[in-house]
Write a protein that holds these residues in place. Structure first.
Motif, PDB file in Angstrom:
ATOM      1  N   LEU A 100      10.914  27.445  79.669  1.00 29.45           N
ATOM      2  CA  LEU A 100      11.988  26.622  79.087  1.00 29.45           C
ATOM      3  C   LEU A 100      12.994  26.153  80.125  1.00 29.45           C
ATOM      4  O   LEU A 100      13.797  25.272  79.843  1.00 29.45           O
ATOM      5  N   GLY A 101      12.976  26.770  81.306  1.00 31.77           N
ATOM      6  CA  GLY A 101      13.758  26.251  82.411  1.00 31.77           C
ATOM      7  C   GLY A 101      15.197  26.726  82.486  1.00 31.77           C
ATOM      8  O   GLY A 101      15.638  27.623  81.762  1.00 31.77           O
ATOM      9  N   GLY A 140      -0.674  28.387  80.169  1.00 32.56           N
ATOM     10  CA  GLY A 140      -1.118  28.701  78.816  1.00 32.56           C
ATOM     11  C   GLY A 140      -0.434  27.900  77.732  1.00 32.56           C
ATOM     12  O   GLY A 140      -0.790  28.010  76.553  1.00 32.56           O
ATOM     13  N   GLN A 141       0.596  27.132  78.114  1.00 31.32           N
ATOM     14  CA  GLN A 141       1.238  26.133  77.244  1.00 31.32           C
ATOM     15  C   GLN A 141       2.058  26.703  76.092  1.00 31.32           C
ATOM     16  O   GLN A 141       2.545  25.946  75.247  1.00 31.32           O
ATOM     17  N   LEU A 142       2.285  28.024  76.030  1.00 30.45           N
ATOM     18  CA  LEU A 142       3.047  28.580  74.919  1.00 30.45           C
ATOM     19  C   LEU A 142       4.441  27.966  74.833  1.00 30.45           C
ATOM     20  O   LEU A 142       4.952  27.710  73.731  1.00 30.45           O
ATOM     21  N   GLU A 147      18.462  33.855  77.187  1.00 28.74           N
ATOM     22  CA  GLU A 147      17.942  33.812  75.826  1.00 28.74           C
ATOM     23  C   GLU A 147      16.766  34.777  75.698  1.00 28.74           C
ATOM     24  O   GLU A 147      16.150  35.161  76.699  1.00 28.74           O
ATOM     25  N   PRO A 148      16.434  35.197  74.475  1.00 24.42           N
ATOM     26  CA  PRO A 148      15.233  36.029  74.314  1.00 24.42           C
ATOM     27  C   PRO A 148      14.015  35.345  74.920  1.00 24.42           C
ATOM     28  O   PRO A 148      13.836  34.128  74.784  1.00 24.42           O
ATOM     29  N   ALA A 149      13.209  36.111  75.607  1.00 26.51           N
ATOM     30  CA  ALA A 149      12.032  35.549  76.278  1.00 26.51           C
ATOM     31  C   ALA A 149      11.032  35.004  75.270  1.00 26.51           C
ATOM     32  O   ALA A 149      10.924  35.504  74.141  1.00 26.51           O
ATOM     33  N   LEU A 150      10.311  33.979  75.676  1.00 24.96           N
ATOM     34  CA  LEU A 150       9.161  33.548  74.894  1.00 24.96           C
ATOM     35  C   LEU A 150       8.191  34.721  74.783  1.00 24.96           C
ATOM     36  O   LEU A 150       8.061  35.517  75.723  1.00 24.96           O
ATOM     37  N   THR A 151       7.510  34.821  73.677  1.00 24.36           N
ATOM     38  CA  THR A 151       6.649  35.989  73.497  1.00 24.36           C
ATOM     39  C   THR A 151       5.360  35.619  72.790  1.00 24.36           C
ATOM     40  O   THR A 151       5.199  34.485  72.319  1.00 24.36           O
ATOM     41  N   ALA A 152       4.450  36.572  72.757  1.00 30.32           N
ATOM     42  CA  ALA A 152       3.152  36.352  72.118  1.00 30.32           C
ATOM     43  C   ALA A 152       3.320  36.114  70.628  1.00 30.32           C
ATOM     44  O   ALA A 152       4.374  36.386  70.036  1.00 30.32           O
ATOM     45  N   LYS A 153       2.259  35.628  70.020  1.00 28.55           N
ATOM     46  CA  LYS A 153       2.197  35.416  68.572  1.00 28.55           C
ATOM     47  C   LYS A 153       1.182  36.376  67.966  1.00 28.55           C
ATOM     48  O   LYS A 153       0.244  36.811  68.627  1.00 28.55           O
ATOM     49  N   VAL A 154       1.368  36.672  66.666  1.00 31.88           N
ATOM     50  CA  VAL A 154       0.408  37.501  65.943  1.00 31.88           C
ATOM     51  C   VAL A 154       0.199  36.903  64.564  1.00 31.88           C
ATOM     52  O   VAL A 154       1.136  36.423  63.925  1.00 31.88           O
ATOM     53  N   ALA A 155      -1.050  36.910  64.110  1.00 30.97           N
ATOM     54  CA  ALA A 155      -1.387  36.436  62.768  1.00 30.97           C
ATOM     55  C   ALA A 155      -2.507  37.294  62.204  1.00 30.97           C
ATOM     56  O   ALA A 155      -3.490  37.560  62.896  1.00 30.97           O
ATOM     57  N   ARG A 156      -2.353  37.724  60.970  1.00 26.91           N
ATOM     58  CA  ARG A 156      -3.440  38.431  60.289  1.00 26.91           C
ATOM     59  C   ARG A 156      -4.574  37.448  60.028  1.00 26.91           C
ATOM     60  O   ARG A 156      -4.351  36.293  59.689  1.00 26.91           O
ATOM     61  N   THR A 205       9.383  24.803  69.724  1.00 26.51           N
ATOM     62  CA  THR A 205      10.072  24.184  68.579  1.00 26.51           C
ATOM     63  C   THR A 205       9.170  24.063  67.363  1.00 26.51           C
ATOM     64  O   THR A 205       9.613  23.634  66.308  1.00 26.51           O
ATOM     65  N   GLY A 206       7.905  24.443  67.515  1.00 25.89           N
ATOM     66  CA  GLY A 206       6.940  24.278  66.436  1.00 25.89           C
ATOM     67  C   GLY A 206       6.102  23.025  66.580  1.00 25.89           C
ATOM     68  O   GLY A 206       5.101  22.853  65.875  1.00 25.89           O
ATOM     69  N   LYS A 207       6.488  22.163  67.503  1.00 26.87           N
ATOM     70  CA  LYS A 207       5.720  20.961  67.809  1.00 26.87           C
ATOM     71  C   LYS A 207       5.423  20.928  69.303  1.00 26.87           C
ATOM     72  O   LYS A 207       6.191  21.439  70.117  1.00 26.87           O
ATOM     73  N   TYR A 208       4.328  20.309  69.661  1.00 28.85           N
ATOM     74  CA  TYR A 208       3.871  20.293  71.046  1.00 28.85           C
ATOM     75  C   TYR A 208       4.737  19.366  71.892  1.00 28.85           C
ATOM     76  O   TYR A 208       4.963  18.200  71.549  1.00 28.85           O
ATOM     77  N   ASP A 209       5.230  19.893  73.031  1.00 26.60           N
ATOM     78  CA  ASP A 209       6.046  19.134  73.975  1.00 26.60           C
ATOM     79  C   ASP A 209       5.375  19.190  75.338  1.00 26.60           C
ATOM     80  O   ASP A 209       5.486  20.185  76.058  1.00 26.60           O
ATOM     81  N   ALA A 210       4.680  18.124  75.700  1.00 21.53           N
ATOM     82  CA  ALA A 210       3.908  18.108  76.943  1.00 21.53           C
ATOM     83  C   ALA A 210       4.785  18.150  78.183  1.00 21.53           C
ATOM     84  O   ALA A 210       4.298  18.413  79.284  1.00 21.53           O
ATOM     85  N   GLY A 211       6.074  17.917  78.040  1.00 22.79           N
ATOM     86  CA  GLY A 211       6.960  17.860  79.194  1.00 22.79           C
ATOM     87  C   GLY A 211       7.337  19.207  79.770  1.00 22.79           C
ATOM     88  O   GLY A 211       7.822  19.282  80.905  1.00 22.79           O
TER      89      GLY A 211
END
Length: 351
Positions: free
Chosen positions: A201-202, A183-185, A208-217, A190-196
């Motif tokens: 995060l490895g 899903g590429q999250l 560290e806190p887990a990557l998590t979903a995003k929400v936007a109104r 970092t706010g910019k796309y890193d194809a690597g």
């Protein structure tokens, strides 16, 4: 509104949990697939005009080797299904949106969602653009069954997968989205796309806190975000963010939001540990406190669901691989959802 029904599927349904409040362990009966002539997954269920509409993925045999980035899930269109009662005939309304009709799309039309406002139905979908980056698009129709006409470009500021749109009692709508690994999250951390970054995060990031979903109104037009997406914070029982190493509880993909009473229930898939989990908060933005498991692992690799109230009862729509035995050829199902008096959700064992 008069809707032309195209193809009834003569599929019987057996519910789990014959009555609300009963023990799932005592009453569980394995449901039958809702659709048997196509492979379907990731069911997003909504009630429009007193009828249940289901917006699933449409799995196909793409003959792509299985990998952690999900290349074998190479879906190309969406069908819309409906039923007037749980356990009744399921109607296939045909193709609602095709990959070839999306101007900016490249491949992999993954799990969609739908919403309604002011006479228009909205179909939200993730698909890789021509640079192989997942974005989220939106298409519109005057009918809940489509056909849907896609906007010429993806939603500005969107990325990753699994859009889920929740409309609160005050009329504001919010999109939840995101999924790690394929899903590429993780590529946007970092706010910019890193194809690597292929999966997460490895090494070195486990604590560290887990990557998590995003929400936007959403804006009132339901076509664009009204703000920069925010993190959906999921906390443990001590008020601390779930960590990346907490694979049994951390977010992976498949976000869903529903409201019960004055509480907001954020539910999601844990991915590689195959649970459907939930967390509860007092705002659509969270933070959400982890509460437990909604459903134990199904047969197959992925788990993706939706939760909807219909005629005074709550149901969970999900998928497994009963028909094919293959992780990329799935079938959708439904069960009754049982709650405790405190609003807690009783765990379902789908096996």
């Amino acid at each position: 509104m008069i809707i032309q029904l195209k193809k009834p599927l003569l599929t019987a349904l057996v519910l789990a949990g014959a009555m609300q409040g009963a023990s799932v362990a005592q009453t569980a009966v394995k449901p039958k697939p809702l659709v048997t002539d196509l492979f379907t997954a990731d069911p997003s269920a909504h009630v429009f005009n007193g009828r249940i509409y289901i917006y699933p993925s449409h799995d196909i045999e793409a003959n792509v080797p299985q990998d952690d980035e999900g290349g074998h899930f190479n879906m190309r269109d969406y069908h819309v299904y409906s039923m007037d009662k749980v356990g009744g005939p399921v109607i296939d309304h045909g193709v609602a949106l095709d990959l070839k009709d999306i101007p900016w799309a490249g491949r992999q039309l993954w799990a969609p969602d739908a919403a309604y406002r002011n006479g228009t139905y909205f179909l939200y979908f993730p698909v890789k653009d021509k640079d192989d980056v997942f974005r989220i698009g939106v298409a519109t129709s005057k009918s809940p069954t489509g056909p849907f006409k896609p906007q010429p470009k993806p939603i500005p500021g969107s990325y990753s997968i699994d859009p889920a749109v929740f409309t609160d009692q005050d009329g504001h709508s919010y999109m939840y989205f995101g999924g790690i690994w394929g899903g590429q999250l993780q590529r946007w951390h970092t706010g910019k796309y890193d194809a690597g970054l292929k999966t997460d995060l490895g090494k070195g990031h486990e604590n560290e806190p887990a990557l998590t979903a995003k929400v936007a109104r959403m804006k009132d037009d339901m076509l664009t975000f009204d703000e920069t997406p925010k993190n959906v914070e999921i906390l443990d029982e001590n008020g601390k963010p779930l960590l990346a190493k907490d694979n049994d509880r951390r977010f992976f993909e498949g976000a869903w939001m529903h409201r019960f009473g004055d509480k907001y229930y954020f539910s999601y898939s844990t991915g590689d540990t195959h649970f459907l989990a939930y967390a509860v908060g007092s705002s659509p933005y969270g933070p959400f406190t982890y509460k437990g498991i909604i459903m134990k692992p199904v047969s197959g690799w992925t788990t993706h669901h939706s939760i909807v109230e219909f005629q005074g009862k709550w149901y969970i729509f999900y998928h497994d691989v009963e028909l094919s035995g293959k992780t990329h050829l799935r079938n959708i199902k439904v069960r009754m959802l049982t709650r405790g008096k405190d609003g807690s959700i009783q765990t379902i064992d789908p096996q």
